[in-house]
Design an enzyme around this catalytic site. Structure first.
Site, PDB file in Angstrom:
ATOM      1  N   HIS A 174       4.372   2.204  -8.329  1.00  7.74           N
ATOM      2  CA  HIS A 174       3.122   1.511  -8.130  1.00  7.74           C
ATOM      3  C   HIS A 174       2.273   1.190  -9.607  1.00  7.74           C
ATOM      4  CE1 HIS A 174       3.556   1.527  -3.646  1.00  7.74           C
ATOM      5  NE2 HIS A 174       4.031   0.185  -4.306  1.00  7.74           N
ATOM      6  N   GLY A 195       1.004  -1.677   0.268  1.00 12.65           N
ATOM      7  CA  GLY A 195      -0.556   0.301   0.036  1.00 12.65           C
ATOM      8  C   GLY A 195       1.050   1.506   0.299  1.00 12.65           C
TER       9      GLY A 195
END
Ligand code: PAF
Length: 281
Positions: free
Chosen positions: A38, A32
């Site tokens: 990402h 996360g």
């Protein structure tokens, strides 16, 4: 909209129809606090496979420092929004008990010593924790392709060793490191830097660039010395700065034609890592 799934049975049920049709699954495992780096993994998975699964799980087993685990940034609602922006099909938020319920072959797999230097030396047990969670996540998602950032160079080497030793049917793709405009590698941990620390942190990129720019033009030890001085002047505390063989992660030999320089340094209490591949050109 991305489908949000929080347990294995639900995930298997959601993926089965795609598997039956022979469609490919691309997997992006994360902890996360998603950033541009990402996003590029998600978008590559999206381009290369039929269905993209993103997992978010802050894995306590890979933190050798409890405080580091507690302070790891958690930004779930922003993460889900980013995944939706990247048109990720499934966001998987697994439960600890389901990931670590059984005795894992990953806890015993021979990693050919790749887990010992650098991160392994400074973060005892870190890679066993990574290997266990990645093995378990692969077992839940059963992807054809999994995407990891090159910023975690040693992690990639260790995961590849695990996949090869256990003969897992998954292809590991390494994606380039994304950098801020001053060169700082994007990392979830950057969120913890104060404004002043954030400026100092670019010393890591400057140190690596010293070595990259003069690689094989000056003796390696001299370059390491100059780069170490840059880290010191930037008020960072160096843990390691080493030039190693990219395949074995052992110190380079005169016969090696490729190398990678890897660094870990503290900026305040935030530990940052980075690396650059070196070539003579
Ligand atoms: O690179 C990371 O974010 C983590 O180490 C990973 C691969 C998701 C395992 O927890």
């Amino acid at each position: 909209m991305s489908q949000i799934i929080t347990n294995k049975a639900q995930l298997v049920k959601a993926l089965n129809p795609y598997r039956k049709k022979g469609l490919s699954i691309g997997f992006v495992p994360t902890m996360g606090a998603l950033h541009e780096g990402h996003a590029s993994l998600m978008s590559q998975a999206k381009r290369e496979t039929d269905l993209t699964v993103l997992s978010i799980f802050v894995n306590p087993r890979q933190f050798n420092d409890l405080l580091d685990f507690e302070k790891y940034p958690r930004t779930l609602s922003e993460d889900i929004a980013r995944a939706e922006g990247e048109r990720v099909d499934i966001v998987y938020l697994p439960q600890y008990e389901e990931l670590f319920g059984e005795d894992s072959p990953a806890s015993r797999v021979n990693l050919n010593g790749l887990d010992e230097p650098m991160e392994g030396a400074f973060r005892p047990g870190h890679f066993r924790g990574v290997i266990e969670v990645v093995h378990s996540l692969f077992n839940h998602v059963k992807p054809q392709i999994a995407y990891f950032g090159q910023k975690d160079f040693q992690q990639l080497a260790v995961i590849r060793a695990m996949v090869s030793a256990l003969d897992l049917p998954v292809f590991i793709v390494s994606c380039p490191t994304h950098r801020e405009t001053d060169g700082l590698a994007m990392s979830s941990r950057n969120l913890r830097l104060t404004k002043r620390q954030r400026q100092a942190a670019s010393g890591i990129y400057k140190a690596l660039s010293i070595i990259r720019d003069a690689w094989q033009k000056e003796p390696t030890q001299d370059l390491i010395h100059r780069a170490t001085e840059m880290v010191r002047q930037s008020h960072l505390i160096l843990e390691y700065l080493v030039v190693v063989n990219p395949n074995t992660l052992a110190p380079i030999e005169p016969t090696d034609d490729t190398a990678v320089v890897c660094i870990a340094a503290y900026c305040g209490e935030v530990r940052l890592i980075d690396n650059m591949l070196l070539s003579a050109d």
